[in-house]
Scaffold this motif. Structure first.
Motif, short mmCIF file in Angstrom:
data_model
loop_
_atom_site.label_atom_id
_atom_site.label_comp_id
_atom_site.label_asym_id
_atom_site.label_seq_id
_atom_site.Cartn_x
_atom_site.Cartn_y
_atom_site.Cartn_z
N UNK A 150 1.61 11.79 -9.49
CA UNK A 150 0.72 13.21 -10.01
C UNK A 150 1.88 14.40 -9.61
N UNK A 151 3.28 14.41 -9.39
CA UNK A 151 4.12 15.75 -8.91
C UNK A 151 4.55 15.34 -10.59
N UNK A 152 5.39 15.19 -10.79
CA UNK A 152 5.18 14.50 -12.46
C UNK A 152 4.03 15.39 -13.32
N UNK A 153 3.69 14.80 -13.40
CA UNK A 153 1.95 15.35 -14.30
C UNK A 153 2.10 16.95 -14.10
N UNK A 154 1.94 16.79 -12.47
CA UNK A 154 1.47 18.35 -12.19
C UNK A 154 3.23 19.42 -12.59
N UNK A 176 0.93 -1.18 -0.20
CA UNK A 176 0.22 -0.16 0.01
C UNK A 176 0.58 1.20 0.06
N UNK A 177 1.57 1.55 0.75
CA UNK A 177 2.39 2.64 1.07
C UNK A 177 3.69 2.52 -0.29
N UNK A 178 3.38 1.79 -0.86
CA UNK A 178 4.74 2.02 -2.37
C UNK A 178 4.45 2.27 -3.36
N UNK A 179 2.83 1.64 -3.45
CA UNK A 179 1.76 2.07 -4.45
C UNK A 179 0.92 3.62 -4.22
N UNK A 180 1.54 3.76 -2.93
CA UNK A 180 0.82 5.48 -2.69
C UNK A 180 1.91 6.07 -2.88
N UNK A 181 3.63 6.05 -2.90
CA UNK A 181 4.23 6.45 -3.35
C UNK A 181 4.15 6.88 -4.73
N UNK A 182 4.54 5.34 -5.39
CA UNK A 182 4.28 5.28 -6.95
C UNK A 182 3.08 6.86 -7.42
N UNK A 236 4.98 23.09 -16.55
CA UNK A 236 6.26 24.21 -17.66
C UNK A 236 4.90 24.44 -19.19
N UNK A 237 4.19 23.60 -19.54
CA UNK A 237 3.24 23.63 -20.36
C UNK A 237 2.94 25.15 -20.80
N UNK A 238 2.11 24.95 -19.25
CA UNK A 238 1.21 26.41 -19.09
C UNK A 238 2.32 27.48 -19.55
#
Length: 92
Positions: free
Chosen positions: A20-24, A9-15, A29-31
């Motif tokens: 989400x951090x990469x997507x944000x 569960x912790x591994x999944x939440x970390x991934x 950057x595109x904005x």
């Protein structure tokens, strides 16, 4: 070796958080790139409007380009175009 359910569960939440951090970061950057392109477009259009006014006095004021109003003015030392709160000046 035995794995614990909590570790998965912790591994999944970390991934998920890293994804989400990469997507944000990509969205941010595109904005910023679109903002930069928009500013350059305003600058180029302002220079073009100044050149049009130098060629002819029959250019309407304001000029609307891509739903933005460009206001031309001049004083003793400068030609100026205002758009969206920005003022672009060129010395005479």
């Amino acid at each position: 070796m035995r794995r614990h359910k909590g570790f998965v569960l912790i591994e999944s939440l970390t991934a998920f958080f890293i994804s989400l951090l990469i997507l944000w970061t990509l969205v941010y950057c595109v904005n910023e790139q679109f903002t930069l392109l928009n500013n350059w477009e305003e600058k180029v259009s302002s220079d073009k409007i100044i050149l049009l006014h130098l060629k002819s006095d029959k250019i309407p004021n304001p000029i609307i380009i891509k739903d933005k109003k460009y206001y031309f003015s001049q004083d003793l030392n400068f030609y100026q175009v205002k758009v969206n709160g920005h003022a672009y000046k060129i010395k005479k």
